[in-house]
Design a protein around this motif. Sequence first.
Motif, PDB file in Angstrom:
ATOM      1  N   UNK A   1       3.746  11.586 -32.884  1.00  0.00           N
ATOM      2  CA  UNK A   1       4.545  10.639 -33.364  1.00  0.00           C
ATOM      3  C   UNK A   1       3.954   9.212 -32.805  1.00  0.00           C
ATOM      4  N   UNK A   2       3.793   8.277 -33.629  1.00  0.00           N
ATOM      5  CA  UNK A   2       2.908   6.916 -33.347  1.00  0.00           C
ATOM      6  C   UNK A   2       3.470   6.307 -32.254  1.00  0.00           C
ATOM      7  N   UNK A   3       2.629   5.661 -31.797  1.00  0.00           N
ATOM      8  CA  UNK A   3       3.187   4.444 -30.507  1.00  0.00           C
ATOM      9  C   UNK A   3       1.905   3.644 -30.561  1.00  0.00           C
ATOM     10  N   UNK A   4       1.812   2.595 -29.961  1.00  0.00           N
ATOM     11  CA  UNK A   4       0.533   1.821 -29.499  1.00  0.00           C
ATOM     12  C   UNK A   4      -0.244   2.417 -28.487  1.00  0.00           C
ATOM     13  N   UNK A   5      -1.536   2.369 -28.699  1.00  0.00           N
ATOM     14  CA  UNK A   5      -2.471   2.810 -27.728  1.00  0.00           C
ATOM     15  C   UNK A   5      -3.646   1.844 -27.516  1.00  0.00           C
ATOM     16  N   UNK A   6      -4.448   2.020 -26.655  1.00  0.00           N
ATOM     17  CA  UNK A   6      -5.246   0.957 -26.240  1.00  0.00           C
ATOM     18  C   UNK A   6      -6.343   1.413 -25.374  1.00  0.00           C
ATOM     19  N   UNK A   7      -7.422   0.755 -25.480  1.00  0.00           N
ATOM     20  CA  UNK A   7      -8.689   0.747 -24.261  1.00  0.00           C
ATOM     21  C   UNK A   7      -8.371   0.585 -22.907  1.00  0.00           C
ATOM     22  N   UNK A   8      -8.041   1.476 -22.101  1.00  0.00           N
ATOM     23  CA  UNK A   8      -7.623   1.209 -20.655  1.00  0.00           C
ATOM     24  C   UNK A   8      -8.873   1.223 -19.868  1.00  0.00           C
ATOM     25  N   UNK A   9      -8.748   0.522 -18.680  1.00  0.00           N
ATOM     26  CA  UNK A   9      -9.883   0.474 -17.806  1.00  0.00           C
ATOM     27  C   UNK A   9      -9.281   1.058 -16.285  1.00  0.00           C
ATOM     28  N   UNK A  10      -9.902   2.059 -15.697  1.00  0.00           N
ATOM     29  CA  UNK A  10      -9.045   2.262 -14.373  1.00  0.00           C
ATOM     30  C   UNK A  10     -10.198   2.158 -13.333  1.00  0.00           C
ATOM     31  N   UNK A  11      -9.876   1.799 -12.338  1.00  0.00           N
ATOM     32  CA  UNK A  11     -10.732   1.484 -11.270  1.00  0.00           C
ATOM     33  C   UNK A  11     -10.429   2.233 -10.003  1.00  0.00           C
ATOM     34  N   UNK A  12     -11.110   2.900  -9.291  1.00  0.00           N
ATOM     35  CA  UNK A  12     -10.688   3.636  -8.108  1.00  0.00           C
ATOM     36  C   UNK A  12     -11.626   3.348  -7.052  1.00  0.00           C
ATOM     37  N   UNK A  13     -11.315   2.964  -5.819  1.00  0.00           N
ATOM     38  CA  UNK A  13     -12.020   2.639  -4.567  1.00  0.00           C
ATOM     39  C   UNK A  13     -11.566   3.709  -3.318  1.00  0.00           C
ATOM     40  N   UNK A  14     -12.460   4.518  -2.856  1.00  0.00           N
ATOM     41  CA  UNK A  14     -12.240   5.254  -1.672  1.00  0.00           C
ATOM     42  C   UNK A  14     -12.980   4.949  -0.407  1.00  0.00           C
ATOM     43  N   UNK A  15     -12.323   5.089   0.715  1.00  0.00           N
ATOM     44  CA  UNK A  15     -13.239   4.625   1.898  1.00  0.00           C
ATOM     45  C   UNK A  15     -14.083   5.885   2.483  1.00  0.00           C
ATOM     46  N   UNK A  16     -15.143   5.521   2.838  1.00  0.00           N
ATOM     47  CA  UNK A  16     -15.988   6.617   3.257  1.00  0.00           C
ATOM     48  C   UNK A  16     -16.120   6.301   4.762  1.00  0.00           C
ATOM     49  N   UNK A  17     -16.213   7.425   5.443  1.00  0.00           N
ATOM     50  CA  UNK A  17     -16.433   7.434   6.966  1.00  0.00           C
ATOM     51  C   UNK A  17     -17.773   8.490   7.297  1.00  0.00           C
ATOM     52  N   UNK A  18     -18.194   8.127   8.544  1.00  0.00           N
ATOM     53  CA  UNK A  18     -19.102   9.263   8.839  1.00  0.00           C
ATOM     54  C   UNK A  18     -19.092  10.835   8.676  1.00  0.00           C
TER      55      UNK A  18
ATOM     56  N   UNK B   1      -9.645  14.212   3.736  1.00  0.00           N
ATOM     57  CA  UNK B   1      -9.553  12.957   3.977  1.00  0.00           C
ATOM     58  C   UNK B   1      -8.702  12.830   5.207  1.00  0.00           C
ATOM     59  N   UNK B   2      -9.228  12.089   6.228  1.00  0.00           N
ATOM     60  CA  UNK B   2      -8.195  11.704   7.303  1.00  0.00           C
ATOM     61  C   UNK B   2      -7.163  10.703   6.880  1.00  0.00           C
ATOM     62  N   UNK B   3      -6.012  10.860   7.372  1.00  0.00           N
ATOM     63  CA  UNK B   3      -4.931  10.028   7.134  1.00  0.00           C
ATOM     64  C   UNK B   3      -5.123   8.475   6.845  1.00  0.00           C
ATOM     65  N   UNK B   4      -6.191   8.016   7.752  1.00  0.00           N
ATOM     66  CA  UNK B   4      -6.368   6.460   7.908  1.00  0.00           C
ATOM     67  C   UNK B   4      -7.227   6.003   6.622  1.00  0.00           C
ATOM     68  N   UNK B   5      -7.784   6.876   5.996  1.00  0.00           N
ATOM     69  CA  UNK B   5      -8.834   6.571   4.673  1.00  0.00           C
ATOM     70  C   UNK B   5      -8.082   5.727   3.870  1.00  0.00           C
ATOM     71  N   UNK B   6      -8.547   4.380   3.607  1.00  0.00           N
ATOM     72  CA  UNK B   6      -7.998   3.509   2.378  1.00  0.00           C
ATOM     73  C   UNK B   6      -8.306   3.728   0.995  1.00  0.00           C
ATOM     74  N   UNK B   7      -7.359   3.842   0.127  1.00  0.00           N
ATOM     75  CA  UNK B   7      -7.758   3.927  -1.242  1.00  0.00           C
ATOM     76  C   UNK B   7      -7.176   2.850  -2.021  1.00  0.00           C
ATOM     77  N   UNK B   8      -7.783   2.633  -3.217  1.00  0.00           N
ATOM     78  CA  UNK B   8      -7.332   1.721  -4.203  1.00  0.00           C
ATOM     79  C   UNK B   8      -7.445   2.070  -5.415  1.00  0.00           C
ATOM     80  N   UNK B   9      -6.256   2.152  -6.341  1.00  0.00           N
ATOM     81  CA  UNK B   9      -6.231   2.498  -7.644  1.00  0.00           C
ATOM     82  C   UNK B   9      -5.770   1.396  -8.370  1.00  0.00           C
TER      83      UNK B   9
END
Lengths: 306, 306, 306, 306
Positions: free
Chosen positions: D189-206, D268-276
């Motif tokens: 069934x029809x709906x509106x659809x579109x180009x989406x852009x997703x950004x993910x950033x994940x913290x890295x440690x040693x 991933x350790x609990x303190x790792x920061x993530x961004x979506x």
Amino acid sequence: MLPDVQTLKPDIPVNLSKVGARGIKKLVMVTKGKGRPAILISTFDVFVDLKPTRKGINLSRSFEAIDEVIESLTAKPVRWIEELNLKIVETLLERHEYANKAEVYMVSELILRKRTPVSNYQTQEVVNVLCEASKDRTGDKKVFIGVEVSGITACPCAQELVKAKAAEKLLAEGFSEEDVKKVLSAVPVATHNQRGKATVKVQITDGFKVSIEQLIDIAKAGMSYDIYELLKREDELAVVEGAHSNPVFVEDSVRIMAKTAVEMLKDAPDEIVVFFRQENEESIHQHNVMAERVATIGELRKELYG
Amino acid sequence: MLPDVQTLKPDIPVNLSKVGARGIKKLVMVTKGKGRPAILISTFDVFVDLKPTRKGINLSRSFEAIDEVIESLTAKPVRWIEELNLKIVETLLERHEYANKAEVYMVSELILRKRTPVSNYQTQEVVNVLCEASKDRTGDKKVFIGVEVSGITACPCAQELVKAKAAEKLLAEGFSEEDVKKVLSAVPVATHNQRGKATVKVQITDGFKVSIEQLIDIAKAGMSYDIYELLKREDELAVVEGAHSNPVFVEDSVRIMAKTAVEMLKDAPDEIVVFFRQENEESIHQHNVMAERVATIGELRKELYG
Amino acid sequence: MLPDVQTLKPDIPVNLSKVGARGIKKLVMVTKGKGRPAILISTFDVFVDLKPTRKGINLSRSFEAIDEVIESLTAKPVRWIEELNLKIVETLLERHEYANKAEVYMVSELILRKRTPVSNYQTQEVVNVLCEASKDRTGDKKVFIGVEVSGITACPCAQELVKAKAAEKLLAEGFSEEDVKKVLSAVPVATHNQRGKATVKVQITDGFKVSIEQLIDIAKAGMSYDIYELLKREDELAVVEGAHSNPVFVEDSVRIMAKTAVEMLKDAPDEIVVFFRQENEESIHQHNVMAERVATIGELRKELYG
Amino acid sequence: MLPDVQTLKPDIPVNLSKVGARGIKKLVMVTKGKGRPAILISTFDVFVDLKPTRKGINLSRSFEAIDEVIESLTAKPVRWIEELNLKIVETLLERHEYANKAEVYMVSELILRKRTPVSNYQTQEVVNVLCEASKDRTGDKKVFIGVEVSGITACPCAQELVKAKAAEKLLAEGFSEEDVKKVLSAVPVATHNQRGKATVKVQITDGFKVSIEQLIDIAKAGMSYDIYELLKREDELAVVEGAHSNPVFVEDSVRIMAKTAVEMLKDAPDEIVVFFRQENEESIHQHNVMAERVATIGELRKELYG
């Protein structure tokens, strides 16, 4: 007395097609008949040509020309945006007495009020208004006025593919051919759809004018449906249903704009040049899809009516 | 069998000048004689025309055309970027058998190595490489290759103004006319200067070619001086002194490019079309200043040598 | 009754920091005391947070909030742009009863009149006006108001290099040390200069306000000189001489802005947060150079006065 | 000896948070285990802080730092893009002995090969790869790696509206409730659809790393379906059907990315920061719609599993 390097003869006796400035922003007030005036932040590019008799143009005169015209025309607001631009090229020719030709390219962001399709809420829409004008010493001039609008376009090809596959499935589930036909005309069938941008430019002459409103109507005619900054649920339904019952390729959009222009501009002389472009920000690709037509109204009339 | 909506006859029998896609990004590898190949991220716009016999083009064929050409030419890397683009338009014509004409517009970011002017450190520079190619069924083709480079331009007008005022001051302080002359030729005198962008495009034919290196040399000839990502103190001095001993208007930049092209491209036939543009991001204005020339090499030869 | 998917519980019970819309353009009219109102085309980004109790926000309410505020405040034009934005976040909180926090980010192009420095011609300038406001259910709020302006910056390092080299040359040509000193203070010495962009943002509280005019003054204080769309020869001389007698690094620009803010905003409480950024479009590089400081007014006072 | 203005004490003793350069473009070659190396055109922004003990930084050292690291690491290609960036901040700290902290922000266009979903043709896709790294003299460091990808998102709200209306129509035409249910699950069934852009950033440690491939998988998990530069008819059908059977709000996209990250990054350790972040270029509006979440992995685990 300050030296004036620009008036020297250049070492290299080469003609220049264009010399000028890009990106001059000005506040312009335009009134359209009755109603409160529209406010435009307009960006101007202005150029003159230059013969090998001078090293450089007096650039500050180009800004004076624009400022002077805008100031003088702001007192009593401009009725037609093309008058403003034609006046600018004429003042450029006056001020740059060594130039043979002057050109101006203007883009303005125009914010229009409009109402949502079902709930009838008031909302706003951004339309780019374009104007290009050039004139030379023989008096020859060329003026175009145009708009860039946004809308939604739904793809007819993908919709037919989805319909064909859905029909197969329904038949397999035991629905009759007749029922399948009924279903597929009752249910808006999915396809990819996207933000599209339409550009229309029409040549203007002393005897032939076109309004911003007409240009917007032509540009929007090629879309599957209009879009809105504010949509209540009933409006969103109307937009999606409307777009899916009127799917168009970029090719269709341009052809519809061309036909609409011919029908709407009945008093346009055959030699008037028109330009149509549709560009869709495809939801299924990273690239855009585009179609374009440049022609005289006369050529389009012949193609349409033989 | 899936339906094929594109092959239908359109309701509106209007010709289209261009139908295609914009912003297709591809990785291209180009080798220039010896040396390791340059890697380009290239952005392509590709179009064909369309008659009223078809509703739409088979867009996926345009991508296949590009991919196929790039894949086949990547095996043995392209020697001339224009070959790649000419091959693309030829493949577009093969794949879109209903089209009469095909066009491609390519822009690539090319990262070049270069050395700082005095300290001789190694650094990198970004140059945009352009290519435009079109071909029709009669075999008529038109190919342009070009570059966009950055440099510094210093304004001769403001420098003369500053010099005149400084001379006055020095004379008032008791310096002799001769000493003032000496001083003003020894001291690099201030003026406004800015990042400039030069664009050069040259037509290519079967018998006449031009290299990216030649185009870069022509484009940079019109600047006051070259610019660098890395500058040690002695380099910065050289750039500023160099630019101030060679001040140019945008008009000068274009004329110098034109003269350099004529001198460098001695074997170019008279009918070869060339395009030069200089745009300066004026440090004293919010707007840019620009000059342009489009001409045949023959026209330029006549203007320069009569 | 139309279904309302947004009110459902989401399958994944994750909090969202921000949900909203970007790039909503609106016409806003602002009056500053007496004088005719400034017209702004403003672009708004608006967000609320969202708990796992709801699948989605009622996006149309965000537009209603903006529209309602703009409409109600247009009747009697806004005196302080921050009032408009604070009103927007408050209305967002009212309309999104499930949200705990609302945020708005506004950018407006403001066209100001100004006069050329010597010839006293009237001309226009574009300034970006920024506003950021957030508020949560506890009543905590944070409001920033800011500007982005353009100007010319001349490099002190390259100027000293050129001066040192010029002094050597003059001494070698037989000028005395004293004469060289005189010459180098009389002649504006060359350096690279460029368009610079300064950004200033200052926190606003119930008891502490700052005007657009003050922000523009702070931002321009860090430039070598002001720039103009229209410059007659005597003006161009003044700009170039002025800029070259006041060379600044990006570092200097930010420090001068910080000092000017501290001096100008004497009644600002210590905890007020300020932000300064200078970015120069280097005429000798392809890249830009930038410096930034974020601090409280209290921290700056301590650094400046101990 | 050339003068060195930067080392002077500034007149205004104010600290600077960041001093550096923006927009430095470099060619970087990255190898990922086996297989031919990926070529990246990377754009770097690099900064150090500055105390009131110096007027300015030695900017050329920042470029040397980048160049040196890139040259030395190009000999044996980089295995993890974050190593390159960490090495850059470490070299910045070495070279700017007066700085306490160094930062780098990198964006690269990565062109990946992939295959169309049904026809299995080979095509290419552009993904932006991001890296942010900072380190101070105490050895404290923070490194993030991320991606920006494109995809198609279809709106669940509009689809439910269209379904509800279609069900009404079918019932009115005499279909049974059961048949209507069958139809609406068989027909996309029809709906509106579109180009989406997703950004993910994940913290890295040693001790904790994440690959570009994992980041792309997380980012794409939130879309309704993947998109392709080349689509044959059967592929286009698959994309449209796939997207319409998996409609998502921006809110859903972010929540799905968060859940996918938690599931995929078990070590991933609990303190790792993530961004979506998900931003959709709405086909029914001129503005975009956006949702965002910033959290630690630990916070997300608690929200998801209590």
